[in-house]
Write an enzyme that holds these catalytic residues in place. Structure first.
Site, PDB file in Angstrom:
ATOM      1  N   ARG A  38       0.828  -1.211   0.000  1.00 26.24           N
ATOM      2  CA  ARG A  38       0.000   0.000   0.000  1.00 26.24           C
ATOM      3  C   ARG A  38       0.864   1.264   0.000  1.00 26.24           C
ATOM      4  O   ARG A  38       0.622   2.209  -0.746  1.00 26.24           O
ATOM      5  CB  ARG A  38      -0.915   0.010   1.224  1.00 26.24           C
ATOM      6  CG  ARG A  38      -2.356  -0.034   0.783  1.00 26.24           C
ATOM      7  CD  ARG A  38      -3.358   0.140   1.853  1.00 26.24           C
ATOM      8  NE  ARG A  38      -4.664   0.045   1.182  1.00 26.24           N
ATOM      9  CZ  ARG A  38      -5.816  -0.007   1.812  1.00 26.24           C
ATOM     10  NH1 ARG A  38      -5.865   0.015   3.093  1.00 26.24           N
ATOM     11  NH2 ARG A  38      -6.941  -0.074   1.134  1.00 26.24           N
ATOM     12  N   CYS A 272     -18.784   0.125   5.566  1.00 27.61           N
ATOM     13  CA  CYS A 272     -19.177   0.781   6.822  1.00 27.61           C
ATOM     14  C   CYS A 272     -20.600   0.525   7.297  1.00 27.61           C
ATOM     15  O   CYS A 272     -20.800   0.241   8.476  1.00 27.61           O
ATOM     16  CB  CYS A 272     -18.964   2.286   6.688  1.00 27.61           C
ATOM     17  SG  CYS A 272     -17.235   2.725   6.524  1.00 27.61           S
ATOM     18  N   ARG A 342     -15.915  -3.810  -1.038  1.00 31.13           N
ATOM     19  CA  ARG A 342     -16.236  -4.370   0.271  1.00 31.13           C
ATOM     20  C   ARG A 342     -17.753  -4.335   0.513  1.00 31.13           C
ATOM     21  O   ARG A 342     -18.366  -3.285   0.388  1.00 31.13           O
ATOM     22  CB  ARG A 342     -15.484  -3.604   1.372  1.00 31.13           C
ATOM     23  CG  ARG A 342     -13.977  -3.848   1.320  1.00 31.13           C
ATOM     24  CD  ARG A 342     -13.219  -3.061   2.377  1.00 31.13           C
ATOM     25  NE  ARG A 342     -13.231  -1.630   2.123  1.00 31.13           N
ATOM     26  CZ  ARG A 342     -12.641  -0.736   2.909  1.00 31.13           C
ATOM     27  NH1 ARG A 342     -11.992  -1.134   3.991  1.00 31.13           N
ATOM     28  NH2 ARG A 342     -12.695   0.551   2.618  1.00 31.13           N
TER      29      ARG A 342
HETATM   30  P1  NAD Z   1      -8.661   0.392   5.167  1.00 29.66           P
HETATM   31  O1  NAD Z   1      -8.739  -1.057   5.432  1.00 29.66           O
HETATM   32  O2  NAD Z   1      -8.715   0.885   3.760  1.00 29.66           O
HETATM   33  O3  NAD Z   1      -7.320   1.002   5.808  1.00 29.66           O
HETATM   34  C1  NAD Z   1      -6.838   0.669   7.072  1.00 29.66           C
HETATM   35  C2  NAD Z   1      -5.323   0.569   6.984  1.00 29.66           C
HETATM   36  O4  NAD Z   1      -4.810   0.444   8.299  1.00 29.66           O
HETATM   37  C3  NAD Z   1      -4.819  -0.648   6.209  1.00 29.66           C
HETATM   38  O5  NAD Z   1      -4.016  -0.214   5.114  1.00 29.66           O
HETATM   39  C4  NAD Z   1      -4.007  -1.451   7.233  1.00 29.66           C
HETATM   40  O6  NAD Z   1      -2.865  -2.068   6.673  1.00 29.66           O
HETATM   41  C5  NAD Z   1      -3.620  -0.359   8.216  1.00 29.66           C
HETATM   42  N1  NAD Z   1      -3.262  -0.849   9.537  1.00 29.66           N
HETATM   43  C6  NAD Z   1      -3.936  -1.726  10.334  1.00 29.66           C
HETATM   44  N2  NAD Z   1      -3.271  -1.901  11.495  1.00 29.66           N
HETATM   45  C7  NAD Z   1      -2.174  -1.118  11.441  1.00 29.66           C
HETATM   46  C8  NAD Z   1      -1.100  -0.854  12.352  1.00 29.66           C
HETATM   47  N3  NAD Z   1      -1.051  -1.419  13.567  1.00 29.66           N
HETATM   48  N4  NAD Z   1      -0.128  -0.012  11.955  1.00 29.66           N
HETATM   49  C9  NAD Z   1      -0.166   0.578  10.750  1.00 29.66           C
HETATM   50  N5  NAD Z   1      -1.150   0.380   9.847  1.00 29.66           N
HETATM   51  C10 NAD Z   1      -2.144  -0.449  10.198  1.00 29.66           C
HETATM   52  O7  NAD Z   1      -9.828   1.044   6.026  1.00 29.66           O
HETATM   53  P2  NAD Z   1     -10.607   2.413   5.729  1.00 29.66           P
HETATM   54  O8  NAD Z   1     -11.705   2.180   4.760  1.00 29.66           O
HETATM   55  O9  NAD Z   1      -9.619   3.497   5.485  1.00 29.66           O
HETATM   56  O10 NAD Z   1     -11.306   2.638   7.146  1.00 29.66           O
HETATM   57  C11 NAD Z   1     -10.552   2.984   8.288  1.00 29.66           C
HETATM   58  C12 NAD Z   1     -11.513   3.363   9.393  1.00 29.66           C
HETATM   59  O11 NAD Z   1     -12.290   4.506   8.994  1.00 29.66           O
HETATM   60  C13 NAD Z   1     -12.532   2.280   9.740  1.00 29.66           C
HETATM   61  O12 NAD Z   1     -12.782   2.333  11.114  1.00 29.66           O
HETATM   62  C14 NAD Z   1     -13.775   2.704   8.976  1.00 29.66           C
HETATM   63  O13 NAD Z   1     -14.959   2.254   9.586  1.00 29.66           O
HETATM   64  C15 NAD Z   1     -13.683   4.213   9.064  1.00 29.66           C
HETATM   65  N6  NAD Z   1     -14.358   4.945   7.982  1.00 29.66           N
HETATM   66  C16 NAD Z   1     -14.297   4.478   6.705  1.00 29.66           C
HETATM   67  C17 NAD Z   1     -14.901   5.205   5.686  1.00 29.66           C
HETATM   68  C18 NAD Z   1     -14.863   4.713   4.262  1.00 29.66           C
HETATM   69  O14 NAD Z   1     -15.603   5.252   3.437  1.00 29.66           O
HETATM   70  N7  NAD Z   1     -14.036   3.736   3.922  1.00 29.66           N
HETATM   71  C19 NAD Z   1     -15.542   6.416   5.971  1.00 29.66           C
HETATM   72  C20 NAD Z   1     -15.554   6.866   7.280  1.00 29.66           C
HETATM   73  C21 NAD Z   1     -14.950   6.128   8.285  1.00 29.66           C
END
Ligand code: NAD
Length: 471
Positions: A38, A272, A342
């Site tokens: 990534r 989500c 997803r």
């Molecule tokens: P995502 O899976 O795309 O990204 C999460 C990233 O975190 C991954 O790349 C993963 O490798 C990394 N990660 C996990 N553990 C880690 C660690 N210990 N150290 C470093 N990196 C680590 O998820 P996302 O869609 O970006 O969502 C993230 C959060 O935001 C979730 O809680 C989601 O509910 C929330 N959210 C998502 C959206 C959306 O539209 N996708 C909108 C609002 C809120």
């Protein structure tokens, strides 16, 4: 110079931090992730996610005050403000499996922050987390730090995929929750001053921690509930001859209700809505509120019902079987302008049709063949836990082809299903598509984006969600 670090370079962490870096040239922003692929993609011309406008923002600040790195500990150590934007999926095993949020990634991030920090920091919950998570995070941080002070803020993200950059440039609101202590208020002020670079003051809302955490879950539950409400009405429209677009328009012109988010469809998807409602249900149950939990469960039940209803409609219309018939699937992402699959309704619809032995030819402008094959072959658990990856079942491989053109997908097909509302599907040459399809040629518009009357003039048998049925 204030330094920000964001743990998690995903759909939220990447775009959010890129916009902060663009709008605050004097703040240094590092986005870190444990995923090497990534981070490599963020540092390349082929960003890991597709979002309109994102490329330009990243190109403007990458290398200036925006950095993507796998050196998580170094950047956390240097930061004044640490955002945590890691994934918080639904737990798949143990207590609360199938409902509760899995906070493993959050916990390990918090332990690492406590471990590497040598100066006081503000830790910001950017991920969507259950209400009261900040209490748990505080415990982990304070019990593991060596005299370092942490202030926890909740700053949930309200962007929608597909319009993330627009939403971040011009948010309806930015919500910041913190402790009501002087230190908590000081931390809120510091984060506020970051957003104040471009967000008008009246749109920056401050609350206590629990209100901010719960507001995000509530907002997603309300949005999903609107979709399930209009989808429930769409079933009644089909049964009675009412037209869901006319009903939704009439309902939405009431200023107390408003017109947005009232489009009937094959169902909602995305990472989500379902996860956050399940989480809300679990929290209600844990707090002795089973009736409230039951209320929110219905939103998911109607969504599942809508996806099943769509599959049943396709099969029933095609003389009760799709066995060995070619069905073109146009759109696989959970919505337009994203490559994210997803929880996309396309997975359930395709699996339903494959169950009746259809041959699928799938086209989506932003989703790769590999992604589609995996989504259709693996269970969600396997997808989330790559160590359990199974080889694709030979049946699925034979039944599914992924093509890079809508005309190719529809060639010699018995039916077309529109599952994502991509703009390009509105302007296809449907006469050409009709000429090359088997007859009778069916179109099942799962997003109500096509002009059904025009298609009928060409000769198609058309099904649109919540509209009077063809005889
Ligand atoms: P995502 O899976 O795309 O990204 C999460 C990233 O975190 C991954 O790349 C993963 O490798 C990394 N990660 C996990 N553990 C880690 C660690 N210990 N150290 C470093 N990196 C680590 O998820 P996302 O869609 O970006 O969502 C993230 C959060 O935001 C979730 O809680 C989601 O509910 C929330 N959210 C998502 C959206 C959306 O539209 N996708 C909108 C609002 C809120």
């Amino acid at each position: 110079m204030v330094k920000i670090c964001c743990i998690g370079a995903g759909y939220v962490g990447g775009p959010t931090m890129a916009v902060i870096a663009l709008k605050c040239p004097k703040i240094e922003v590092a986005v870190v992730d444990i995923s090497v692929s990534r981070i490599n993609a963020w540092n390349s011309d082929q960003l890991p996610i597709y979002e309109p406008g994102l490329d330009g923002v990243v190109k403007d600040c990458r290398g200036r005050n925006l950095f993507f790195s796998t050196d998580v500990e170094k950047h956390v150590f240097e930061a004044d403000i640490v955002f945590v934007s890691v994934n918080t999926p639904t737990k798949t095993r143990g207590l609360g499996a199938g409902k509760a949020a899995d906070l493993t990634y959050w916990e390990s991030a918090a332990r690492m922050i406590a471990d590497v920090s040598k100066s006081d920091k503000i830790v910001v919950e950017k991920s969507t987390v259950p209400v009261k998570t900040a209490e748990a995070i505080e415990k982990i941080l304070t019990h593991n730090s060596k005299g370092i002070k942490f202030q926890i803020l909740s700053n949930p993200e309200f962007l929608a995929e597909g319009t993330a950059i627009k939403d971040l440039f011009n948010p309806d609101r930015v919500l910041i929750g913190g402790r009501e202590t002087p230190e908590g208020q000081k931390a809120i002020g510091m984060l506020k001053s970051v957003y104040a670079h471009w967000v008008p003051e009246e749109r920056i809302l401050t609350t206590n921690l629990w209100s901010a955490e719960l507001s995000k879950l509530a907002a997603n539950a309300f949005l999903a509930q609107r979709i399930s409400s209009v989808n429930a009405i769409s079933a009644l429209c089909e049964a009675t001859g009412a037209d869901v677009s006319q009903v939704a328009y009439s309902v939405g012109t009431d200023s107390r209700i408003g017109p947005k988010f009232l489009n009937a469809s094959v169902g909602f998807g995305g990472s989500c809505f379902q996860k956050d409602i399940l989480n809300l249900v679990y929290i209600c149950e844990c707090n002795g509120l089973p009736e409230v939990a039951e209320y929110w469960k219905q939103v998911i039940k109607i969504n599942d019902y809508q996806k099943n209803r769509f599959v049943n409609r396709v099969v029933a219309s095609m003389f009760n079987t799709v066995s060995n018939k070619k069905v073109a699937i146009l759109g696989f992402a959970f919505k337009k302008d994203t490559g994210d699959t997803r929880e996309t309704p396309a997975i359930d619809v395709c699996k339903g049709l494959l169950g009746d032995k259809a041959r699928l030819s799938i086209y989506d402008p932003q989703v790769s063949e590999d992604q589609i094959q995996r989504d259709l072959t693996l269970s969600k658990f396997e997808w989330d836990h790559p160590t359990h990856l199974q080889p694709m079942s030979p049946t699925t491989v034979k039944q599914v082809s992924v093509v890079w053109d809508a005309y190719e997908a529809t060639k010699e097909a018995h039916a077309v299903c529109i599952l994502t509302e991509w703009d390009e599907f509105k302007s296809l040459d449907y006469q050409r598509i009709y000429n090359n399809m088997m007859k009778p040629a069916f179109i099942f518009d799962g997003r109500n984006v096509l002009d059904a009357d025009k298609l009928r003039e060409i000769g198609f048998i058309v099904f649109s969600i919540g509209k009077p049925l063809d005889s």
